[in-house]
Design a protein around this motif. Structure first.
Motif, PDB file in Angstrom:
ATOM      1  N   ALA A   1       0.811  -1.217   0.000  1.00 60.54           N
ATOM      2  CA  ALA A   1       0.000   0.000   0.000  1.00 60.54           C
ATOM      3  C   ALA A   1       0.842   1.265   0.000  1.00 60.54           C
ATOM      4  N   GLY A   2       2.117   1.149   0.335  1.00 55.36           N
ATOM      5  CA  GLY A   2       2.981   2.325   0.416  1.00 55.36           C
ATOM      6  C   GLY A   2       3.329   2.894  -0.943  1.00 55.36           C
ATOM      7  N   ALA A   3       3.619   4.201  -0.977  1.00 55.87           N
ATOM      8  CA  ALA A   3       3.941   4.868  -2.238  1.00 55.87           C
ATOM      9  C   ALA A   3       5.201   4.281  -2.868  1.00 55.87           C
ATOM     10  N   LEU A   4       6.196   3.945  -2.054  1.00 55.42           N
ATOM     11  CA  LEU A   4       7.434   3.379  -2.585  1.00 55.42           C
ATOM     12  C   LEU A   4       7.186   2.002  -3.183  1.00 55.42           C
ATOM     13  N   ALA A   5       6.436   1.174  -2.489  1.00 50.16           N
ATOM     14  CA  ALA A   5       6.116  -0.156  -3.017  1.00 50.16           C
ATOM     15  C   ALA A   5       5.369  -0.052  -4.345  1.00 50.16           C
ATOM     16  N   GLN A   6       4.480   0.930  -4.465  1.00 48.98           N
ATOM     17  CA  GLN A   6       3.749   1.120  -5.718  1.00 48.98           C
ATOM     18  C   GLN A   6       4.705   1.424  -6.873  1.00 48.98           C
ATOM     19  N   GLN A   7       5.723   2.218  -6.583  1.00 42.31           N
ATOM     20  CA  GLN A   7       6.712   2.536  -7.612  1.00 42.31           C
ATOM     21  C   GLN A   7       7.516   1.289  -8.015  1.00 42.31           C
ATOM     22  N   VAL A   8       7.895   0.475  -7.028  1.00 42.68           N
ATOM     23  CA  VAL A   8       8.634  -0.752  -7.313  1.00 42.68           C
ATOM     24  C   VAL A   8       7.776  -1.700  -8.146  1.00 42.68           C
ATOM     25  N   ILE A   9       6.512  -1.813  -7.793  1.00 40.04           N
ATOM     26  CA  ILE A   9       5.590  -2.685  -8.534  1.00 40.04           C
ATOM     27  C   ILE A   9       5.492  -2.237  -9.990  1.00 40.04           C
ATOM     28  N   GLN A  10       5.386  -0.941 -10.239  1.00 36.70           N
ATOM     29  CA  GLN A  10       5.291  -0.440 -11.614  1.00 36.70           C
ATOM     30  C   GLN A  10       6.531  -0.798 -12.432  1.00 36.70           C
ATOM     31  N   ARG A  11       7.700  -0.801 -11.780  1.00 37.92           N
ATOM     32  CA  ARG A  11       8.943  -1.108 -12.485  1.00 37.92           C
ATOM     33  C   ARG A  11       9.084  -2.595 -12.806  1.00 37.92           C
ATOM     34  N   LEU A  12       8.456  -3.454 -12.000  1.00 39.46           N
ATOM     35  CA  LEU A  12       8.662  -4.893 -12.139  1.00 39.46           C
ATOM     36  C   LEU A  12       7.488  -5.635 -12.780  1.00 39.46           C
ATOM     37  N   ARG A  13       6.360  -4.987 -12.946  1.00 40.29           N
ATOM     38  CA  ARG A  13       5.143  -5.722 -13.322  1.00 40.29           C
ATOM     39  C   ARG A  13       5.226  -6.353 -14.712  1.00 40.29           C
ATOM     40  N   GLU A  14       5.999  -5.774 -15.622  1.00 36.74           N
ATOM     41  CA  GLU A  14       6.079  -6.330 -16.979  1.00 36.74           C
ATOM     42  C   GLU A  14       7.026  -7.516 -17.075  1.00 36.74           C
ATOM     43  N   THR A  15       8.033  -7.555 -16.206  1.00 36.53           N
ATOM     44  CA  THR A  15       9.082  -8.572 -16.332  1.00 36.53           C
ATOM     45  C   THR A  15       9.016  -9.659 -15.262  1.00 36.53           C
ATOM     46  N   CYS A  16       8.137  -9.491 -14.265  1.00 33.03           N
ATOM     47  CA  CYS A  16       8.073 -10.448 -13.155  1.00 33.03           C
ATOM     48  C   CYS A  16       6.626 -10.806 -12.851  1.00 33.03           C
ATOM     49  N   ASN A  17       6.433 -11.964 -12.252  1.00 33.21           N
ATOM     50  CA  ASN A  17       5.141 -12.340 -11.696  1.00 33.21           C
ATOM     51  C   ASN A  17       5.102 -11.867 -10.242  1.00 33.21           C
ATOM     52  N   LEU A  18       4.303 -10.860  -9.976  1.00 34.47           N
ATOM     53  CA  LEU A  18       4.288 -10.234  -8.658  1.00 34.47           C
ATOM     54  C   LEU A  18       3.082 -10.681  -7.836  1.00 34.47           C
ATOM     55  N   VAL A  19       3.300 -10.749  -6.530  1.00 35.05           N
ATOM     56  CA  VAL A  19       2.214 -10.939  -5.564  1.00 35.05           C
ATOM     57  C   VAL A  19       2.388  -9.859  -4.508  1.00 35.05           C
ATOM     58  N   ALA A  20       1.332  -9.096  -4.264  1.00 36.63           N
ATOM     59  CA  ALA A  20       1.399  -7.952  -3.351  1.00 36.63           C
ATOM     60  C   ALA A  20       0.681  -8.281  -2.044  1.00 36.63           C
ATOM     61  N   VAL A  21       1.313  -7.898  -0.940  1.00 38.10           N
ATOM     62  CA  VAL A  21       0.733  -8.145   0.389  1.00 38.10           C
ATOM     63  C   VAL A  21       0.891  -6.886   1.230  1.00 38.10           C
ATOM     64  N   ASP A  22      -0.140  -6.580   2.001  1.00 35.50           N
ATOM     65  CA  ASP A  22      -0.034  -5.512   2.999  1.00 35.50           C
ATOM     66  C   ASP A  22      -0.845  -5.923   4.213  1.00 35.50           C
ATOM     67  N   ALA A  23      -0.271  -5.688   5.393  1.00 38.07           N
ATOM     68  CA  ALA A  23      -0.954  -6.078   6.633  1.00 38.07           C
ATOM     69  C   ALA A  23      -2.071  -5.108   7.000  1.00 38.07           C
ATOM     70  N   ARG A  24      -2.121  -3.933   6.334  1.00 41.50           N
ATOM     71  CA  ARG A  24      -3.088  -2.910   6.722  1.00 41.50           C
ATOM     72  C   ARG A  24      -4.322  -2.885   5.829  1.00 41.50           C
ATOM     73  N   VAL A  25      -4.121  -3.041   4.519  1.00 45.61           N
ATOM     74  CA  VAL A  25      -5.222  -2.862   3.571  1.00 45.61           C
ATOM     75  C   VAL A  25      -4.908  -3.641   2.295  1.00 45.61           C
TER      76      VAL A  25
END
Length: 319
Positions: A19-43
């Motif tokens: 959910a963090g802004a930094l994690a969102q940026q990392v996800i955008q950089r990796l989403r095309e080349t990696c299979n991502l799974v996102a987890v957050d303990a808050r939301v």
């Protein structure tokens, strides 16, 4: 042989703190080349159909189900809860016990790369800090503030696993102040505010790294399995009061004693949440040496201080 036969499977990466802004940026950089799974303990974060997203307490049994189901290659742990976000006990459960569970599962399921995001705050702010603090310096902050104990324990855990299980290839990143668009930590809020408090008689040197550069640093670290602890910071720093001036902030001097008075004044000017431990960081310099990370990963921040401060000067918001 057809070209598609030679294609390597995409790496599978677990990203915590999604959910963090930094994690969102990392996800955008990796989403095309990696299979991502996102987890957050808050939301739970909505990331589209391509990226499974979960709201899960790391200490719950369902968290292990993700490791079985997705067979991760890499874990990027950005799920550290800041002191302003939860009560001390809930924060300890998330940051320390949750991280221990994450590292245990990483070992159990054969993860080959773990990147842990920490903070330069673990060094502690003191009048006698050296001019440049390298990664071998002691972590003094736990003795200075109870609010940082869980951050230091999280790091200590990561260090124990780093040496006990070398096959995990753990790297711990200690960034300086992360700022920029969408960042909502305390220092970013101050730079964005028309009014910003300063400790009367103090203007410590500070370092700032743009969120885009920090996201690039995390992606670089995830792709090269070098074990160790690394500061992440530009080879540039500026006095806090000068930074506020360049951001177009009106400085509000507040007395540094007695301890309750600054907090009272901060509440008066509308800054409702101001972690007490940060008071010392607005008095004493904590300038970290980022050359080890720069040399190992070929990393150079692209966003200058001038560009960072121009953004805040042009985007003033009340606290």
């Amino acid at each position: 042989m057809p070209a598609h036969k030679n294609k390597q499977p995409k790496p599978s990466i677990l990203i915590t703190g999604a959910a963090g802004a930094l994690a969102q940026q990392v996800i955008q950089r990796l989403r095309e080349t990696c299979n991502l799974v996102a987890v957050d303990a808050r939301v739970r974060v909505e990331l589209g159909d391509q990226i499974p997203s979960y709201c899960i307490d790391f200490n719950k049994r369902t968290f292990e189900d993700l490791f079985r189901r997705y067979q991760f290659d890499t874990v990027i742990h950005m799920g550290r809860i800041r002191s302003s976000q939860l009560s001390r006990m809930r924060r300890y459960n998330a940051n320390v016990l949750g991280t221990q569970k994450l590292l245990d599962l990483s070992h159990k399921y054969g993860i080959r790369r773990v990147v842990v995001l920490s903070t330069y705050h673990v060094y502690g702010a003191m009048a006698y800090n050296p001019a440049l603090i390298d990664e071998s310096a002691p972590l003094k902050s736990a003795g200075l503030s109870a609010d940082l104990i869980d951050s230091v324990e999280l790091e200590n855990l990561a260090s124990i696993y780093l040496w006990r299980y070398p096959e995990l290839n753990i790297s711990v990143l200690r960034p300086c102040n992360i700022v920029g668009p969408s960042v909502r930590n305390t220092i970013a809020k101050l730079l964005a505010s028309p009014l910003a408090p300063v400790m009367a008689g103090f203007s410590p040197m500070m370092q700032f790294i743009h969120i885009d550069d920090m996201a690039d640093a995390i992606v670089l670290a995830s792709q090269k399995p070098t074990r160790g602890i690394f500061n992440v910071a530009p080879n540039d720093w500026v006095a806090y009061q000068r930074a506020l001036e360049l951001c177009g902030c009106t400085r509000v001097p507040i007395p540094s004693v007695p301890p309750a008075l600054p907090r009272l004044i901060l509440r008066t000017i509308g800054l409702k949440r101001f972690p007490a431990y940060l008071m010392d960081f607005f008095k004493y310099p904590v300038v970290i040496d980022g050359r080890a990370f720069e040399n190992e990963y070929g990393f150079t921040p692209k966003r200058s201080l001038k560009e960072i401060f121009r953004f805040y000067r042009d985007n003033k918001k009340p606290l």
